[in-house]
Design an enzyme around this catalytic site. Structure first.
Site, short mmCIF file in Angstrom:
data_model
loop_
_atom_site.label_atom_id
_atom_site.label_comp_id
_atom_site.label_asym_id
_atom_site.label_seq_id
_atom_site.Cartn_x
_atom_site.Cartn_y
_atom_site.Cartn_z
N TYR A 1 -0.57 19.55 6.79
CA TYR A 1 -1.48 20.35 5.96
C TYR A 1 -0.70 21.04 4.84
O TYR A 1 -0.81 22.24 4.62
CB TYR A 1 -2.22 21.37 6.83
CG TYR A 1 -3.52 21.86 6.22
CD1 TYR A 1 -4.64 21.07 6.21
CD2 TYR A 1 -3.61 23.13 5.67
CE1 TYR A 1 -5.84 21.51 5.67
CE2 TYR A 1 -4.80 23.60 5.13
CZ TYR A 1 -5.91 22.79 5.13
OH TYR A 1 -7.10 23.24 4.60
N GLN B 1 8.12 10.99 8.60
CA GLN B 1 6.93 10.22 8.99
C GLN B 1 7.21 9.27 10.15
O GLN B 1 6.41 9.18 11.09
CB GLN B 1 6.39 9.44 7.79
CG GLN B 1 5.64 10.31 6.80
CD GLN B 1 4.93 9.49 5.73
OE1 GLN B 1 4.85 8.27 5.80
NE2 GLN B 1 4.42 10.18 4.72
N HIS C 1 1.67 7.33 0.16
CA HIS C 1 2.89 6.79 -0.43
C HIS C 1 3.40 5.73 0.53
O HIS C 1 3.38 5.92 1.76
CB HIS C 1 3.93 7.89 -0.63
CG HIS C 1 5.23 7.42 -1.22
ND1 HIS C 1 5.30 6.50 -2.25
CD2 HIS C 1 6.51 7.72 -0.90
CE1 HIS C 1 6.57 6.28 -2.56
NE2 HIS C 1 7.32 7.01 -1.75
N GLY D 1 -1.96 17.92 -4.76
CA GLY D 1 -3.12 18.23 -3.94
C GLY D 1 -4.00 19.33 -4.50
O GLY D 1 -5.23 19.29 -4.38
N GLU E 1 10.79 8.36 -10.49
CA GLU E 1 11.46 9.61 -10.13
C GLU E 1 12.94 9.59 -10.51
O GLU E 1 13.48 10.55 -11.06
CB GLU E 1 11.33 9.84 -8.62
CG GLU E 1 9.92 10.14 -8.15
CD GLU E 1 9.78 10.05 -6.64
OE1 GLU E 1 8.70 10.41 -6.14
OE2 GLU E 1 10.73 9.61 -5.95
N GLU F 1 15.96 25.10 -26.89
CA GLU F 1 15.82 23.85 -27.64
C GLU F 1 15.79 22.60 -26.77
O GLU F 1 15.14 21.62 -27.14
CB GLU F 1 16.93 23.74 -28.69
CG GLU F 1 16.90 24.82 -29.75
CD GLU F 1 15.57 24.90 -30.49
OE1 GLU F 1 14.87 23.88 -30.60
OE2 GLU F 1 15.22 26.01 -30.95
N GLU G 1 11.27 23.97 -24.55
CA GLU G 1 10.29 23.30 -25.40
C GLU G 1 9.90 21.90 -24.91
O GLU G 1 9.00 21.27 -25.46
CB GLU G 1 10.82 23.22 -26.85
CG GLU G 1 10.90 24.59 -27.50
CD GLU G 1 11.21 24.53 -28.99
OE1 GLU G 1 11.02 23.44 -29.58
OE2 GLU G 1 11.64 25.56 -29.54
N SER H 1 6.32 17.98 -35.93
CA SER H 1 6.62 17.93 -37.36
C SER H 1 7.12 16.55 -37.76
O SER H 1 7.63 15.78 -36.93
CB SER H 1 7.69 18.97 -37.70
OG SER H 1 8.95 18.57 -37.17
#
Length: 329
Positions: free
Chosen positions: A25, A86, A108, A134, A195, A227, A231, A252
């Site tokens: 959970y 698992q 997965h 989730g 990943e 920088e 950003e 830009s």
């Protein structure tokens, strides 16, 4: 082109009279469990007693039980614990309860793809993988929308595995947005590659390399942080909303010109060859074996490398600068 399914392609009635067990959970487990229940599905939750997730499940109106008890009662068992636990949970508590005609469900494919879990041939083995956390799965459901999902069938013992998977996807809101058909190998291999090469590994290393370059050239660490790290969210938000072409038209012209003339000098042919090598390590199972051994050994390299990353100067600067940004708390 990928096959995509929507609400009209899925029948919630296939879940009537069936009990779904959600093992774990956490954030994904909570989102899926609540959506299932609100869709009229009979849900039983498994979580470890005295944990925050256990207490959250109780607050949400569930009565958490052991994985053994949940899988014994259920017709469909959704395993949402972390990848590296698992197989242990399945082998110790779930396998013995997976009798003929039941369905084993994942979000997965790691443990099926790399044969850490070897299910009985008498059961369906399916995947429904929301492409979002989730909390977002829950939020979109409550708003009458959905998060796109992937659906796959590894084993169709009943002849109805895909339809059960689509019904589950509908119950968590996925078919409102669209459910893309895939396979366990494709989902697992692309997920791990994304990943490692881009989302986490590639991005983290690129940020730190940019920071190191500016600081070594004599620029203030605080300016370098803004920088090359701060950003980045602006850019990734634009990419997510509009695609790369849309992002280029949302910054830009100077930034856009720098992008299209300098980007390939950073991501070179050598970089692309290394990406191919990483993908081969994933597909061959080399990465999976390495990660499994790492966990069995108590994670010495994982812990050492994580600590080294924590000590990079960009983390010290970031801790201070984020205090100036109360909207992030």
């Amino acid at each position: 082109m990928a096959k995509i399914y929507y609400d009209k392609d899925a029948d919630l009635n296939l879940l009537k009279g069936k009990k779904v067990a959600v093992i774990g959970y956490g954030i994904q487990g909570r989102g899926q469990s609540l959506n299932l229940r609100d869709s009229g599905v009979d849900v039983i939750v498994s979580e470890l007693p005295s944990t925050p997730n256990y207490e959250q499940a109780k607050k949400d109106g569930f009565n958490p039980v052991s994985a053994d008890e949940a899988s014994r009662q259920a017709d469909i068992v959704q395993i949402l614990t972390q990848d590296h636990v698992q197989a242990k949970v399945y082998n110790e508590s779930i396998a013995k309860n997976m009798t003929k005609g039941k369905a084993l469900l994942f979000s997965h494919g790691f443990n099926i793809r790399f044969k850490q879990i070897k299910p009985s041939k008498k059961i369906d083995v399916i995947m429904v993988a929301p492409k979002g956390p989730g909390a977002l799965v829950r939020k979109m459901y409550e708003e009458g929308k959905g998060v796109p999902c992937l659906v796959a069938v590894h084993q169709d013992a009943t002849g109805n595995a895909k339809q059960i998977a689509l019904a589950y996807a509908k119950a968590i809101g996925g078919t409102r947005a669209g459910v893309i058909e895939t396979t366990f190998p494709e989902e697992t291999e692309t997920d791990l590659f994304g990943e490692q090469a881009v989302l986490c590994g590639g991005t983290s290393e690129l940020i730190m390399a940019g920071f190191d370059t500016l600081v070594a050239a004599g620029y203030q660490p605080e300016i370098a942080y803004f920088e090359v790290l701060h950003e980045l969210k602006l850019i990734t938000d634009l990419i997510q909303e509009r695609g790369i072409s849309g992002m280029r038209r949302g910054v830009s012209n100077t930034a856009c010109y720098g992008d299209i003339t300098r980007g390939k000098r950073i991501i070179t042919d050598r970089t692309r060859k290394e990406m191919q090598k990483i993908l081969k390590e994933i597909v061959s199972g080399k990465f999976a074996r390495e990660w499994i051994k790492e966990n069995e050994a108590g994670r010495p390299n994982f812990n050492r490398l994580l600590k080294e990353g924590d000590e990079h100067p960009i983390e010290k600067v970031g801790q201070q600068l984020r205090k100036m940004m109360p909207w992030m708390k």
